[in-house]
Design an enzyme around this catalytic site. Structure first.
Site, short mmCIF file in Angstrom:
data_model
loop_
_atom_site.label_atom_id
_atom_site.label_comp_id
_atom_site.label_asym_id
_atom_site.label_seq_id
_atom_site.Cartn_x
_atom_site.Cartn_y
_atom_site.Cartn_z
N LYS A 201 0.87 -1.18 0.00
CA LYS A 201 0.00 0.00 0.00
C LYS A 201 0.91 1.23 0.00
O LYS A 201 1.90 1.28 0.73
CB LYS A 201 -0.86 -0.03 1.27
CG LYS A 201 -1.63 1.24 1.53
CD LYS A 201 -3.07 1.09 1.13
CE LYS A 201 -3.81 2.42 1.15
NZ LYS A 201 -4.69 2.57 -0.03
N HIS A 208 10.00 9.35 7.81
CA HIS A 208 10.95 8.24 7.82
C HIS A 208 11.67 8.26 9.16
O HIS A 208 12.44 9.18 9.43
CB HIS A 208 11.93 8.41 6.64
CG HIS A 208 13.08 7.45 6.66
ND1 HIS A 208 13.52 6.80 5.55
CD2 HIS A 208 13.88 7.02 7.66
CE1 HIS A 208 14.53 6.02 5.86
NE2 HIS A 208 14.77 6.15 7.14
N LYS A 237 19.55 11.40 1.77
CA LYS A 237 19.19 12.15 2.97
C LYS A 237 19.98 13.46 3.01
O LYS A 237 21.14 13.51 2.59
CB LYS A 237 19.49 11.31 4.21
CG LYS A 237 18.54 10.12 4.32
CD LYS A 237 18.98 9.11 5.35
CE LYS A 237 18.04 7.90 5.29
NZ LYS A 237 18.67 6.69 5.85
N GLU A 275 14.29 0.47 9.65
CA GLU A 275 13.61 1.63 9.06
C GLU A 275 12.10 1.46 9.15
O GLU A 275 11.58 0.39 8.82
CB GLU A 275 13.94 1.75 7.57
CG GLU A 275 15.21 2.46 7.24
CD GLU A 275 15.36 2.66 5.73
OE1 GLU A 275 14.35 2.83 5.03
OE2 GLU A 275 16.50 2.63 5.27
N ARG A 292 24.39 -2.21 8.39
CA ARG A 292 25.70 -1.53 8.36
C ARG A 292 25.67 -0.36 9.33
O ARG A 292 24.62 -0.02 9.85
CB ARG A 292 25.93 -0.98 6.94
CG ARG A 292 24.83 0.00 6.53
CD ARG A 292 25.13 0.80 5.28
NE ARG A 292 24.16 1.86 5.09
CZ ARG A 292 22.98 1.75 4.50
NH1 ARG A 292 22.60 0.58 3.99
NH2 ARG A 292 22.16 2.78 4.40
N ARG A 338 24.20 17.04 5.91
CA ARG A 338 25.19 16.45 5.00
C ARG A 338 25.66 17.53 4.02
O ARG A 338 24.85 18.13 3.31
CB ARG A 338 24.58 15.32 4.19
CG ARG A 338 24.19 14.13 5.04
CD ARG A 338 23.89 12.95 4.13
NE ARG A 338 23.30 11.88 4.91
CZ ARG A 338 23.09 10.65 4.43
NH1 ARG A 338 23.42 10.38 3.17
NH2 ARG A 338 22.56 9.72 5.18
C1 MV4 Z 1 7.32 3.80 0.79
C2 MV4 Z 1 6.68 5.05 0.65
C3 MV4 Z 1 5.31 5.08 0.72
N1 MV4 Z 1 4.62 3.93 0.89
N2 MV4 Z 1 6.59 2.69 0.97
C4 MV4 Z 1 11.78 5.27 -0.12
C5 MV4 Z 1 13.05 4.75 0.47
C6 MV4 Z 1 12.77 3.36 0.85
N3 MV4 Z 1 13.54 2.96 1.98
C7 MV4 Z 1 11.29 3.36 1.11
N4 MV4 Z 1 10.76 4.52 0.50
C8 MV4 Z 1 9.43 4.77 0.54
N5 MV4 Z 1 8.64 3.68 0.74
C9 MV4 Z 1 5.26 2.77 1.02
N6 MV4 Z 1 4.55 1.65 1.17
C10 MV4 Z 1 7.47 6.18 0.44
C11 MV4 Z 1 8.84 6.03 0.36
C12 MV4 Z 1 9.56 7.25 0.11
C13 MV4 Z 1 10.41 7.79 1.06
C14 MV4 Z 1 10.61 7.17 2.28
C15 MV4 Z 1 11.44 7.72 3.21
C16 MV4 Z 1 12.06 8.92 2.94
C17 MV4 Z 1 11.90 9.55 1.73
C18 MV4 Z 1 11.07 8.98 0.78
C19 MV4 Z 1 10.89 9.64 -0.44
C20 MV4 Z 1 10.08 9.09 -1.37
C21 MV4 Z 1 9.41 7.88 -1.11
#
Ligand code: MV4
Length: 453
Positions: A201, A208, A237, A275, A292, A338
């Site tokens: 979904k 985050h 980031k 995460e 890591r 950063r």
């Molecule tokens: C998602 C999401 C929305 N819904 N998963 C991007 C990095 C990866 N680790 C997971 N990510 C995302 N997964 C669901 N189901 C939105 C992102 C995402 C995001 C997440 C964290 C920080 C920045 C982001 C930028 C775009 C999309």
């Protein structure tokens, strides 16, 4: 404890590991590519060995060269830093079978966490909430359609072997699902040599938040609380903070406990990160494990007083964790910016070149983790991180004030950097109020033609 360690990395993280070794009274051997031959941090190692030409595949990714350097230097352990070979289970396995301790998780745990579907299944079995979606990889289009109808559009197709935002595909309706799956599989195969994808979904505008884990070889696992890494651009980031200021203490405690349960279920050892995505109602959903030490580890060090790199080394040497969960408290607030050699005015285009002038900030609550010096040339082959400016203060607003002051002190001449962007972010009312999400940087800081606004 080890007598001698090899650092299989470059730049600021190589220097960070060198510094930890010095404080532990361990000899440290650096490796370098021809492009890094003149890098000043190499002088801070006890020995430096050339492992090949500039391009990473010829040097920092060249496993036989690194193992050969470890044999020549007669080290007992290899620290992989982040990036490069740090999450490569085959490299971790080769280190161990060549007689070197790998300063990271067991190769079995790296392998499991590298498959995001497997990490999610382990999490679910450990009662850790995951984003609703497929249980494992997608077998066929019909299965994907049934599932997408059940959880509702939009859905996100992710590469099972991906992570960090690589190989994701958003799909907002039934009509485009089959083609989105085909494209995602093709991209996954090209990027990771594995076409498997899974479905989730799509969460709109999540935050985050990640939890730092430390696990020793004696079944002791603790978390070192959380970091907010919501401020990203194209999955890079920009700003990280500890603690995640939007969490209530109740949610924070549940998230830490969830991360520990997951690490235990995965047989995890050494430092790692779980995460999560957090929605507006503070519901948190596990998405992936980073096996890591991470770029953003200093903010956790500042608020907990724990040296995570030294702990990694001690854990790899078989020592027990010297503290329990109830000993780990959060003191104040820490922020990291950063600083990259990129031009924020020009679509963040890389800006390699020679540093002609440098003024490093100092004073109360300021830390500068960087390998750069005046006269140093930023090579074009590697990522563009020049350094990390980290501050620590009693409260978030005081930390922002310290960061503003430190950013004003920081001068890097000769190349373009992301410093001007950070100066603006630290004065932005939405950032000050914590009103940001994962789409914020791209929405607010990407220059667009006037007509498109
Ligand atoms: C998602 C999401 C929305 N819904 N998963 C991007 C990095 C990866 N680790 C997971 N990510 C995302 N997964 C669901 N189901 C939105 C992102 C995402 C995001 C997440 C964290 C920080 C920045 C982001 C930028 C775009 C999309």
């Amino acid at each position: 404890m080890f007598q001698r360690i090899l650092v299989a990395n470059r730049g600021e993280i190589a220097l960070r590991v060198i510094r930890a070794c010095k404080e532990l009274d361990i000899e440290v051997v650096a490796v370098f590519s021809e492009a890094d031959r003149a890098a000043p941090y190499l002088e801070q190692a006890d020995r430096a060995i050339c492992i090949g030409r500039g391009p990473s595949v010829d040097s920092y990714l060249n496993r036989p060269r690194i193992i050969a350097a470890a044999e020549v230097a007669d080290v007992q352990a290899i620290h992989p830093g982040y990036g490069f070979l740090s999450e490569n289970p085959d490299f971790a396995e080769v280190c161990r079978s060549s007689g070197f301790e790998f300063i990271g998780p067991p190769h079995e745990a790296i392998r499991k966490m590298g498959l995001k579907t497997e990490a999610k299944q382990i999490a679910a079995a450990a009662q850790v909430a995951c984003v609703p979606g497929s249980d494992g990889v997608i077998a066929n289009d019909a299965q994907a359609l049934g599932l997408a109808r059940q959880i509702g559009f939009p859905v996100l197709i992710k590469a099972a072997a991906g992570g960090g935002g690589k190989g994701m595909r958003l799909c907002s309706d039934e009509r485009s699902l089959a083609s989105a799956l085909r494209t995602a599989r093709g991209e996954a195969e090209a990027a990771f040599k594995n076409p498997s994808v899974y479905l989730e979904k799509f969460l709109e505008r999540p935050r985050h938040v990640e939890v730092q884990i430390l696990a020793d070889t004696r079944d002791q696992i603790v978390h070192c609380w959380d970091r907010d890494c919501t401020l990203q651009r194209r999955h890079q980031k920009l700003v990280e903070e500890a603690p995640a200021s939007t969490l209530t203490e109740e949610v924070r405690a549940r998230m830490g406990a969830a991360a520990v349960r997951l690490a235990r279920a995965a047989g995890y050892v050494n430092a790692g990160t779980c995460e999560f995505l957090v929605d507006a109602d503070q519901n948190f959903y596990f998405i992936e494990v980073n096996a890591r030490i991470q770029v953003e580890h200093p903010v956790t060090e500042m608020v907990t007083g724990i040296d995570l790199v030294k702990q990694q080394i001690r854990i790899a040497a078989g020592e027990p964790l010297p503290f329990r969960q109830e000993d780990i408290a959060i003191r104040g607030h820490s922020i990291q910016c950063r600083i990259n050699s990129e031009d924020p005015e020009n679509d963040f285009r890389p800006s390699p070149g020679r540093i002609t002038g440098l003024r490093i900030p100092g004073g109360p609550g300021v830390r500068w983790d960087s390998h750069i010096q005046v006269g140093y040339s930023v090579p074009p082959f590697y990522d563009s991180l020049l350094g990390k400016l980290i501050v620590h203060a009693p409260t978030r607003l005081e930390a922002i004030a310290t960061m503003r002051r430190a950013l004003d002190e920081l001068v890097i001449e000769g190349i373009r950097t992301t410093i001007p962007l950070h100066r603006k972010i630290m004065r932005n009312p939405d950032f000050l109020a914590g009103r940001v999400d994962t789409t914020w940087v791209e929405r607010v800081w990407t220059p667009r033609p006037v007509a498109a606004r």
